[in-house]
Design a protein around this motif. Sequence first.
Motif, PDB file in Angstrom:
ATOM      1  N   GLY A   1       0.805  -1.208   0.000  1.00  0.00           N
ATOM      2  CA  GLY A   1       0.000   0.000   0.000  1.00  0.00           C
ATOM      3  C   GLY A   1       0.841   1.262   0.000  1.00  0.00           C
ATOM      4  O   GLY A   1       0.526   2.237  -0.692  1.00  0.00           O
ATOM      5  N   VAL A   2       1.925   1.242   0.767  1.00  0.00           N
ATOM      6  CA  VAL A   2       2.823   2.403   0.837  1.00  0.00           C
ATOM      7  C   VAL A   2       3.507   2.655  -0.501  1.00  0.00           C
ATOM      8  O   VAL A   2       3.803   3.797  -0.858  1.00  0.00           O
ATOM      9  CB  VAL A   2       3.865   2.180   1.960  1.00  0.00           C
ATOM     10  CG1 VAL A   2       4.988   3.197   1.868  1.00  0.00           C
ATOM     11  CG2 VAL A   2       3.205   2.252   3.323  1.00  0.00           C
ATOM     12  N   PHE A   3       3.738   1.594  -1.269  1.00  0.00           N
ATOM     13  CA  PHE A   3       4.407   1.723  -2.560  1.00  0.00           C
ATOM     14  C   PHE A   3       3.480   2.204  -3.682  1.00  0.00           C
ATOM     15  O   PHE A   3       3.926   2.357  -4.816  1.00  0.00           O
ATOM     16  CB  PHE A   3       5.047   0.394  -2.969  1.00  0.00           C
ATOM     17  CG  PHE A   3       6.449   0.201  -2.467  1.00  0.00           C
ATOM     18  CD1 PHE A   3       7.490   0.998  -2.923  1.00  0.00           C
ATOM     19  CD2 PHE A   3       6.745  -0.792  -1.544  1.00  0.00           C
ATOM     20  CE1 PHE A   3       8.788   0.823  -2.473  1.00  0.00           C
ATOM     21  CE2 PHE A   3       8.041  -0.987  -1.083  1.00  0.00           C
ATOM     22  CZ  PHE A   3       9.066  -0.171  -1.551  1.00  0.00           C
ATOM     23  N   VAL A   4       2.210   2.430  -3.385  1.00  0.00           N
ATOM     24  CA  VAL A   4       1.308   2.989  -4.392  1.00  0.00           C
ATOM     25  C   VAL A   4       1.660   4.458  -4.592  1.00  0.00           C
ATOM     26  O   VAL A   4       1.772   5.221  -3.621  1.00  0.00           O
ATOM     27  CB  VAL A   4      -0.167   2.836  -3.966  1.00  0.00           C
ATOM     28  CG1 VAL A   4      -1.087   3.567  -4.937  1.00  0.00           C
ATOM     29  CG2 VAL A   4      -0.542   1.363  -3.883  1.00  0.00           C
ATOM     30  N   LYS A   5       1.796   4.856  -5.846  1.00  0.00           N
ATOM     31  CA  LYS A   5       2.235   6.212  -6.136  1.00  0.00           C
ATOM     32  C   LYS A   5       1.077   7.196  -6.009  1.00  0.00           C
ATOM     33  O   LYS A   5       0.095   7.128  -6.743  1.00  0.00           O
ATOM     34  CB  LYS A   5       2.818   6.288  -7.555  1.00  0.00           C
ATOM     35  CG  LYS A   5       3.455   7.627  -7.888  1.00  0.00           C
ATOM     36  CD  LYS A   5       4.088   7.598  -9.267  1.00  0.00           C
ATOM     37  CE  LYS A   5       4.739   8.932  -9.600  1.00  0.00           C
ATOM     38  NZ  LYS A   5       5.349   8.910 -10.960  1.00  0.00           N
ATOM     39  N   LYS A   6       1.195   8.095  -5.025  1.00  0.00           N
ATOM     40  CA  LYS A   6       0.199   9.145  -4.834  1.00  0.00           C
ATOM     41  C   LYS A   6       0.795  10.227  -3.943  1.00  0.00           C
ATOM     42  O   LYS A   6       1.863  10.049  -3.356  1.00  0.00           O
ATOM     43  CB  LYS A   6      -1.079   8.573  -4.209  1.00  0.00           C
ATOM     44  CG  LYS A   6      -0.877   7.895  -2.865  1.00  0.00           C
ATOM     45  CD  LYS A   6      -2.181   7.285  -2.369  1.00  0.00           C
ATOM     46  CE  LYS A   6      -1.987   6.554  -1.046  1.00  0.00           C
ATOM     47  NZ  LYS A   6      -3.248   5.948  -0.558  1.00  0.00           N
ATOM     48  N   GLU A   7       0.101  11.328  -3.831  1.00  0.00           N
ATOM     49  CA  GLU A   7       0.553  12.420  -2.980  1.00  0.00           C
ATOM     50  C   GLU A   7       0.214  12.123  -1.520  1.00  0.00           C
ATOM     51  O   GLU A   7      -0.682  11.341  -1.219  1.00  0.00           O
ATOM     52  CB  GLU A   7      -0.094  13.736  -3.415  1.00  0.00           C
ATOM     53  CG  GLU A   7       0.323  14.198  -4.804  1.00  0.00           C
ATOM     54  CD  GLU A   7      -0.300  15.526  -5.170  1.00  0.00           C
ATOM     55  OE1 GLU A   7      -1.138  16.036  -4.394  1.00  0.00           O
ATOM     56  OE2 GLU A   7       0.037  16.069  -6.239  1.00  0.00           O
ATOM     57  N   GLY A   8       0.955  12.766  -0.624  1.00  0.00           N
ATOM     58  CA  GLY A   8       0.645  12.652   0.794  1.00  0.00           C
ATOM     59  C   GLY A   8       1.515  11.644   1.518  1.00  0.00           C
ATOM     60  O   GLY A   8       2.240  10.850   0.908  1.00  0.00           O
ATOM     61  N   LEU A   9       1.410  11.635   2.849  1.00  0.00           N
ATOM     62  CA  LEU A   9       2.278  10.826   3.686  1.00  0.00           C
ATOM     63  C   LEU A   9       1.926   9.347   3.685  1.00  0.00           C
ATOM     64  O   LEU A   9       2.715   8.527   4.161  1.00  0.00           O
ATOM     65  CB  LEU A   9       2.249  11.356   5.125  1.00  0.00           C
ATOM     66  CG  LEU A   9       2.757  12.793   5.325  1.00  0.00           C
ATOM     67  CD1 LEU A   9       2.664  13.179   6.794  1.00  0.00           C
ATOM     68  CD2 LEU A   9       4.185  12.948   4.818  1.00  0.00           C
ATOM     69  N   GLY A  10       0.778   8.981   3.154  1.00  0.00           N
ATOM     70  CA  GLY A  10       0.417   7.577   3.084  1.00  0.00           C
ATOM     71  C   GLY A  10       1.154   6.808   2.013  1.00  0.00           C
ATOM     72  O   GLY A  10       1.047   5.582   1.948  1.00  0.00           O
TER      73      GLY A  10
ATOM     74  N   LEU B   1       5.000   6.223  -0.025  1.00  0.00           N
ATOM     75  CA  LEU B   1       6.441   6.475  -0.008  1.00  0.00           C
ATOM     76  C   LEU B   1       6.808   7.562  -1.005  1.00  0.00           C
ATOM     77  O   LEU B   1       7.702   8.370  -0.754  1.00  0.00           O
ATOM     78  CB  LEU B   1       7.195   5.174  -0.316  1.00  0.00           C
ATOM     79  CG  LEU B   1       8.726   5.259  -0.324  1.00  0.00           C
ATOM     80  CD1 LEU B   1       9.266   5.661   1.049  1.00  0.00           C
ATOM     81  CD2 LEU B   1       9.328   3.924  -0.758  1.00  0.00           C
ATOM     82  N   TYR B   2       6.107   7.595  -2.125  1.00  0.00           N
ATOM     83  CA  TYR B   2       6.370   8.625  -3.135  1.00  0.00           C
ATOM     84  C   TYR B   2       6.024  10.015  -2.600  1.00  0.00           C
ATOM     85  O   TYR B   2       6.832  10.953  -2.694  1.00  0.00           O
ATOM     86  CB  TYR B   2       5.544   8.342  -4.394  1.00  0.00           C
ATOM     87  CG  TYR B   2       5.962   7.125  -5.173  1.00  0.00           C
ATOM     88  CD1 TYR B   2       6.859   7.232  -6.237  1.00  0.00           C
ATOM     89  CD2 TYR B   2       5.460   5.870  -4.859  1.00  0.00           C
ATOM     90  CE1 TYR B   2       7.242   6.112  -6.957  1.00  0.00           C
ATOM     91  CE2 TYR B   2       5.837   4.739  -5.573  1.00  0.00           C
ATOM     92  CZ  TYR B   2       6.728   4.868  -6.619  1.00  0.00           C
ATOM     93  OH  TYR B   2       7.114   3.750  -7.330  1.00  0.00           O
ATOM     94  N   GLY B   3       4.821  10.158  -2.040  1.00  0.00           N
ATOM     95  CA  GLY B   3       4.406  11.459  -1.535  1.00  0.00           C
ATOM     96  C   GLY B   3       5.271  11.937  -0.385  1.00  0.00           C
ATOM     97  O   GLY B   3       5.659  13.114  -0.332  1.00  0.00           O
ATOM     98  N   SER B   4       5.598  11.032   0.532  1.00  0.00           N
ATOM     99  CA  SER B   4       6.456  11.381   1.658  1.00  0.00           C
ATOM    100  C   SER B   4       7.845  11.801   1.193  1.00  0.00           C
ATOM    101  O   SER B   4       8.425  12.775   1.696  1.00  0.00           O
ATOM    102  CB  SER B   4       6.564  10.196   2.620  1.00  0.00           C
ATOM    103  OG  SER B   4       7.479  10.457   3.650  1.00  0.00           O
ATOM    104  N   THR B   5       8.379  11.080   0.218  1.00  0.00           N
ATOM    105  CA  THR B   5       9.726  11.369  -0.265  1.00  0.00           C
ATOM    106  C   THR B   5       9.765  12.698  -1.007  1.00  0.00           C
ATOM    107  O   THR B   5      10.772  13.416  -0.963  1.00  0.00           O
ATOM    108  CB  THR B   5      10.231  10.214  -1.144  1.00  0.00           C
ATOM    109  OG1 THR B   5      10.132   8.988  -0.411  1.00  0.00           O
ATOM    110  CG2 THR B   5      11.688  10.422  -1.539  1.00  0.00           C
ATOM    111  N   GLU B   6       8.681  13.053  -1.680  1.00  0.00           N
ATOM    112  CA  GLU B   6       8.609  14.374  -2.313  1.00  0.00           C
ATOM    113  C   GLU B   6       8.699  15.482  -1.267  1.00  0.00           C
ATOM    114  O   GLU B   6       9.349  16.510  -1.490  1.00  0.00           O
ATOM    115  CB  GLU B   6       7.309  14.500  -3.104  1.00  0.00           C
ATOM    116  CG  GLU B   6       7.294  13.700  -4.402  1.00  0.00           C
ATOM    117  CD  GLU B   6       5.965  13.797  -5.125  1.00  0.00           C
ATOM    118  OE1 GLU B   6       5.034  14.438  -4.580  1.00  0.00           O
ATOM    119  OE2 GLU B   6       5.851  13.228  -6.223  1.00  0.00           O
ATOM    120  N   ILE B   7       8.067  15.279  -0.127  1.00  0.00           N
ATOM    121  CA  ILE B   7       8.124  16.266   0.957  1.00  0.00           C
ATOM    122  C   ILE B   7       9.550  16.369   1.504  1.00  0.00           C
ATOM    123  O   ILE B   7      10.067  17.466   1.736  1.00  0.00           O
ATOM    124  CB  ILE B   7       7.129  15.891   2.065  1.00  0.00           C
ATOM    125  CG1 ILE B   7       5.700  16.060   1.552  1.00  0.00           C
ATOM    126  CG2 ILE B   7       7.358  16.722   3.321  1.00  0.00           C
ATOM    127  CD1 ILE B   7       4.628  15.508   2.470  1.00  0.00           C
TER     128      ILE B   7
END
Length: 327
Positions: free
Chosen positions: A280-289, A291-297
């Motif tokens: 679930g964490v590896f699903v690409k989307k924005e936000g802290l839920g 890994l992609y969104g968190s890493t962008e932050i």
Amino acid sequence: MRFSSLFRKGLLASVCAAVSLSSASAASLKIGYSDWPGWVAWQVAIDKGWLKEAQVDADFQWFDYSASLDAFAAHKLDAVMATNGDALVTGANGHKGEMILVTDYSDGNDMVVAQPGIKDMQGLKGKSVAVEEGLVDHLLLLKGLEKSGMSEKDVKLVNTKTNETPQVLASGQVAAIAAWQPNSGQALHAVPGARPVFTSHEVPGLIYDTIAVDPQSLHDNHDQWQRLVGVWDRVVTYIQDPKTQPDALRIMAARTGVTPEAYKRFLKGTHLLSLADGKGVFVKKEGLGSLYGSTEISDAFNVQQGVYKSPQNIDSYIDPSFTASVK
């Protein structure tokens, strides 16, 4: 726990990079790990022989966290246990690691600890806060201020090495500190009446902990890395099962030199992720839920703080295929 550093460059790194061409494909996977519950968890698999059962030839090497990042940056390791933000730092400084597994996210172990009498983040307005600038708990502090309707301009930052923050709080020089365990816990113990006014529990997913692997090693040892990822659920189950948790705590505490009782408190501030959770964490989307969104932050924070100059290509640091392939 964690530490973002600007890694050494020069002749030594060049020599190590050249050596890595022959060592990266070695049979034994050289993995750097350090004192964070989601990474110490691998000691259970090591001591129980589960890696050998899975036909994984892995050499886990124990480091202080910053030293493990330096060793990976110098091509002395095939992989390193690192936060998602720190994985970007190693890449920006010359050695990219691809995150293939998320072991956990910080769930309270990272804290803003305030002096007695200060009950919340707004109580810090106009006061001094000690934090190691540019590191992960600087980001945590900014998020805490943001959630309280404030910004960095509302406090005075005192740049302090994380391992010195307990002493600084105890000296009375600052109103609060931002630090991770065990430093945050030491600060609470050193100053009776001190309390956490903001923790990573309030921003789940701000700090993900991962395994970042050298791309060449991923290519040359793909099957071994896949089998290693496959062992992870066995580790998580053993730690979380009430029947086996005491033995897991004994193993983890022995690795770090504390009592099982003390280590159980650290474990409570770490949210271990099963492979199903990881998918679930590896699903690409924005936000802290994600890994992609968190890493962008984390990437935006690193650029803002001058850790590196330009935004990174987040997708190139994340490989969900290993976690997705485990059934």
